[in-house]
Design an enzyme around this catalytic site. Structure first.
Site, mmCIF file in Angstrom:
data_model
loop_
_atom_site.group_PDB
_atom_site.id
_atom_site.type_symbol
_atom_site.label_atom_id
_atom_site.label_comp_id
_atom_site.label_asym_id
_atom_site.label_seq_id
_atom_site.Cartn_x
_atom_site.Cartn_y
_atom_site.Cartn_z
ATOM 1 N N GLY A 101 0.801 -1.225 0.000
ATOM 2 C CA GLY A 101 0.000 0.000 0.000
ATOM 3 C C GLY A 101 0.832 1.272 0.000
ATOM 4 C CB CYS A 176 8.771 0.321 2.319
ATOM 5 S SG CYS A 176 7.056 0.783 2.446
ATOM 6 C CB THR A 180 0.442 -5.955 11.885
ATOM 7 O OG1 THR A 180 -0.570 -6.303 10.937
ATOM 8 C CG2 THR A 180 0.829 -4.510 11.725
ATOM 9 N N GLY A 237 -1.514 -4.069 22.025
ATOM 10 C CA GLY A 237 -1.577 -5.208 21.099
ATOM 11 C C GLY A 237 -0.435 -5.252 20.094
ATOM 12 C CD GLN A 238 0.575 -2.292 16.188
ATOM 13 O OE1 GLN A 238 0.787 -1.109 16.397
ATOM 14 N NE2 GLN A 238 0.524 -2.824 14.978
ATOM 15 C CE1 TYR A 241 3.949 -2.767 11.899
ATOM 16 C CE2 TYR A 241 3.617 -0.888 13.354
ATOM 17 C CZ TYR A 241 3.710 -1.417 12.073
ATOM 18 O OH TYR A 241 3.583 -0.586 10.986
ATOM 19 C CE1 TYR A 273 -3.557 2.208 13.782
ATOM 20 C CE2 TYR A 273 -2.545 4.131 14.813
ATOM 21 C CZ TYR A 273 -2.916 2.801 14.861
ATOM 22 O OH TYR A 273 -2.635 2.040 15.971
ATOM 23 C CB VAL A 274 -1.239 4.877 5.945
ATOM 24 C CG1 VAL A 274 -1.301 5.343 4.495
ATOM 25 C CG2 VAL A 274 -0.088 5.562 6.680
HETATM 26 N N1 CAA Z 1 -6.292 0.183 25.672
HETATM 27 C C1 CAA Z 1 -6.636 -0.429 26.817
HETATM 28 N N2 CAA Z 1 -7.341 -1.559 26.852
HETATM 29 C C2 CAA Z 1 -7.713 -2.081 25.696
HETATM 30 C C3 CAA Z 1 -7.404 -1.497 24.466
HETATM 31 C C4 CAA Z 1 -6.660 -0.298 24.497
HETATM 32 N N3 CAA Z 1 -6.295 0.332 23.369
HETATM 33 N N4 CAA Z 1 -7.896 -2.252 23.465
HETATM 34 C C5 CAA Z 1 -8.505 -3.307 24.052
HETATM 35 N N5 CAA Z 1 -8.399 -3.191 25.389
HETATM 36 C C6 CAA Z 1 -8.930 -4.095 26.392
HETATM 37 C C7 CAA Z 1 -10.329 -4.551 26.025
HETATM 38 O O1 CAA Z 1 -11.273 -3.622 26.479
HETATM 39 C C8 CAA Z 1 -10.408 -5.881 26.694
HETATM 40 O O2 CAA Z 1 -10.668 -5.693 28.059
HETATM 41 P P1 CAA Z 1 -11.574 -6.736 28.878
HETATM 42 O O3 CAA Z 1 -10.854 -8.042 28.783
HETATM 43 O O4 CAA Z 1 -11.616 -6.151 30.234
HETATM 44 O O5 CAA Z 1 -12.880 -6.742 28.168
HETATM 45 C C9 CAA Z 1 -9.006 -6.410 26.568
HETATM 46 O O6 CAA Z 1 -8.152 -5.289 26.371
HETATM 47 C C10 CAA Z 1 -8.905 -7.313 25.350
HETATM 48 O O7 CAA Z 1 -7.738 -8.010 25.484
HETATM 49 P P2 CAA Z 1 -7.428 -9.243 24.533
HETATM 50 O O8 CAA Z 1 -6.051 -9.711 24.737
HETATM 51 O O9 CAA Z 1 -8.524 -10.262 24.637
HETATM 52 O O10 CAA Z 1 -7.473 -8.515 23.161
HETATM 53 P P3 CAA Z 1 -8.255 -8.869 21.846
HETATM 54 O O11 CAA Z 1 -7.858 -10.218 21.406
HETATM 55 O O12 CAA Z 1 -9.698 -8.574 21.980
HETATM 56 O O13 CAA Z 1 -7.655 -7.799 20.817
HETATM 57 C C11 CAA Z 1 -5.898 -6.800 19.612
HETATM 58 C C12 CAA Z 1 -6.298 -7.441 20.898
HETATM 59 C C13 CAA Z 1 -5.980 -7.800 18.439
HETATM 60 C C14 CAA Z 1 -4.479 -6.347 19.706
HETATM 61 C C15 CAA Z 1 -6.828 -5.626 19.349
HETATM 62 O O14 CAA Z 1 -6.807 -4.781 20.459
HETATM 63 C C16 CAA Z 1 -6.372 -4.805 18.154
HETATM 64 O O15 CAA Z 1 -6.505 -5.207 17.006
HETATM 65 N N6 CAA Z 1 -5.843 -3.619 18.401
HETATM 66 C C17 CAA Z 1 -5.369 -2.702 17.332
HETATM 67 C C18 CAA Z 1 -3.892 -2.732 17.310
HETATM 68 C C19 CAA Z 1 -3.416 -1.729 16.299
HETATM 69 O O16 CAA Z 1 -3.557 -0.526 16.467
HETATM 70 N N7 CAA Z 1 -2.802 -2.177 15.204
HETATM 71 C C20 CAA Z 1 -2.335 -1.297 14.214
HETATM 72 C C21 CAA Z 1 -2.274 -2.028 12.906
HETATM 73 S S1 CAA Z 1 -1.862 -0.952 11.575
HETATM 74 C C22 CAA Z 1 -0.278 -0.609 11.834
HETATM 75 O O17 CAA Z 1 0.385 -1.138 12.674
HETATM 76 C C23 CAA Z 1 0.304 0.422 10.921
HETATM 77 C C24 CAA Z 1 0.970 1.472 11.672
HETATM 78 O O18 CAA Z 1 2.173 1.588 11.613
HETATM 79 C C25 CAA Z 1 0.181 2.431 12.444
#
Ligand code: CAA
Length: 334
Positions: A101, A176, A180, A237-238, A241, A273-274
């Site tokens: 991308g 580049c 993830t 969650g990263q 990364y 975020y792109v």
């Molecule tokens: N802050 C605090 N708590 C959070 C949260 C956050 N940002 N996000 C989720 N939680 C909490 C939830 O509320 C949940 O709490 P409860 O258990 O009390 O309900 C708990 O964390 C969920 O934990 P899990 O381990 O079960 O997480 P999950 O499996 O549901 O999801 C994840 C985890 C897959 C990482 C998901 O949070 C996710 O996809 N996050 C986005 C990560 C992200 O930003 N990725 C960027 C990709 S693009 C990129 O990386 C390009 C770039 O350079 C920017």
């Protein structure tokens, strides 16, 4: 010797100069209440014109009318009919992850800036890479592609040798390639950790290590590492990364020191975020929460990242090294 052509030329220049002075005067009035705008627009516009006029006059006192009208000798290359820009083919750029991308926009932008561009792809993407290349060639982007597994040092070595042999030089390297595997640490398997560290960070060593001796020998290079806002600020969650992307920033600064007196700059671009498939893959509700926190209120366009890369890749950017350019819509300002 003054002849009719010379007089006509003087007349044109005086007219142009007078018009410009009038424009500057208008600009001064318009910008009276805005000193910054006044300084930048009027002053630079005027000095640029004055500089051009003086050098044109100097040229004019020779009989070299041809070089007067074309002060810069035409460089080799062809015209990109789509963009109207000249393709100069005197610099060669390699973009790892070039068919992705952000990578695609970087390739197109570097191509538009007159570079010969080569995008790398991995074996399992071969079919897609072929289609990608055909599509872009049809649109006027004569971009080459080469297979390379950036997680494998010997594959990178083979790729770099092949490119140096085919093109004779490699001037710009954009790291580049990236993936993830988002999981909270408690759910992250060792494969998720290694996949991300190998592709996003080890790759930077594997590829760069294989190009720097060549760049040192030619006394010129531009290395641009595509990191991430999440390498700067961390992200839920990263851990994998963010660790890899933060590692790229440290790598950049150290290598910038090592290569500073070799004509080689090393910089990091940190996109936020792109709008790419990587971000599209984030669950909708999480993605919406993230976008809601971006001050600019939207995802970045890949071309906005490519613009910064092109800026750093330019010859004129020779004094920028070890820097970290954030393009994140205000998401992180640290
Ligand atoms: N802050 C605090 N708590 C959070 C949260 C956050 N940002 N996000 C989720 N939680 C909490 C939830 O509320 C949940 O709490 P409860 O258990 O009390 O309900 C708990 O964390 C969920 O934990 P899990 O381990 O079960 O997480 P999950 O499996 O549901 O999801 C994840 C985890 C897959 C990482 C998901 O949070 C996710 O996809 N996050 C986005 C990560 C992200 O930003 N990725 C960027 C990709 S693009 C990129 O990386 C390009 C770039 O350079 C920017």
């Amino acid at each position: 010797m003054i002849n009719a052509m010379t007089l006509a030329l003087y007349h044109d220049m005086v007219t142009e100069f007078t018009n410009h002075l009038q424009k500057v005067q208008n600009n001064m009035l318009k910008c009276w209440h805005d000193p910054v705008e006044f300084s930048l627009n009027s002053f630079f516009g005027f000095t640029e014109f004055a500089h051009t006029s003086v050098s044109q006059l100097a040229h004019h006192h020779t009989d070299a009318f041809t070089s007067y009208f074309n002060p810069e000798p035409a460089r080799s290359g062809t015209l990109n009919r789509k963009t109207g820009r000249r393709i100069e083919t005197n610099r060669v750029a390699v973009v790892t992850g070039g068919i992705g991308g952000i990578g695609t926009e970087i390739c197109k932008r570097l191509f538009n800036d007159g570079n010969q561009v080569v995008a790398t792809f991995i074996a399992i993407e071969a079919e897609h890479a072929g289609t990608w290349q055909k599509k872009h060639r049809k649109e006027g982007y004569a971009i080459d592609i080469i297979e390379c597994n950036v997680t494998d040092f010997s594959s990178c070595k083979k790729m770099s040798r092949q490119l140096e042999k085919e093109y004779g030089r490699v001037d710009i390297l954009v790291n580049c390639a990236g993936i993830t595997r988002d999981f909270t640490l408690r759910n992250m398997e060792i494969e998720h950790w290694h996949a991300v560290l190998d592709t996003n960070l080890d790759s930077v060593f594997n590829v760069t290590r294989n190009f720097i001796n060549h760049m040192i020998k030619q006394g010129y290079g531009r290395i641009i590492n595509i990191s991430s806002v999440n390498g700067q600020k961390g992200q839920f969650g990263q851990t994998n990364y963010s660790a890899a992307k933060a590692g790229m920033i440290g790598f950049t600064k150290s290598l910038a020191l090592e290569l500073a007196d070799n004509g080689i700059t090393v910089n990091t671009v940190c996109p936020g975020y792109v709008g790419t498939s990587m971000v599209e893959a984030i669950p909708e509700h999480i993605k919406n929460n993230i976008i809601a926190k971006i001050p600019v209120g939207r995802l970045a366009k890949p071309a906005e990242i490519a613009d910064a890369v092109a800026f750093l890749a330019a010859e004129n950017s020779s004094y920028i090294t070890g820097s970290e350019i954030s393009i994140n819509g205000g998401l992180y300002m640290g």
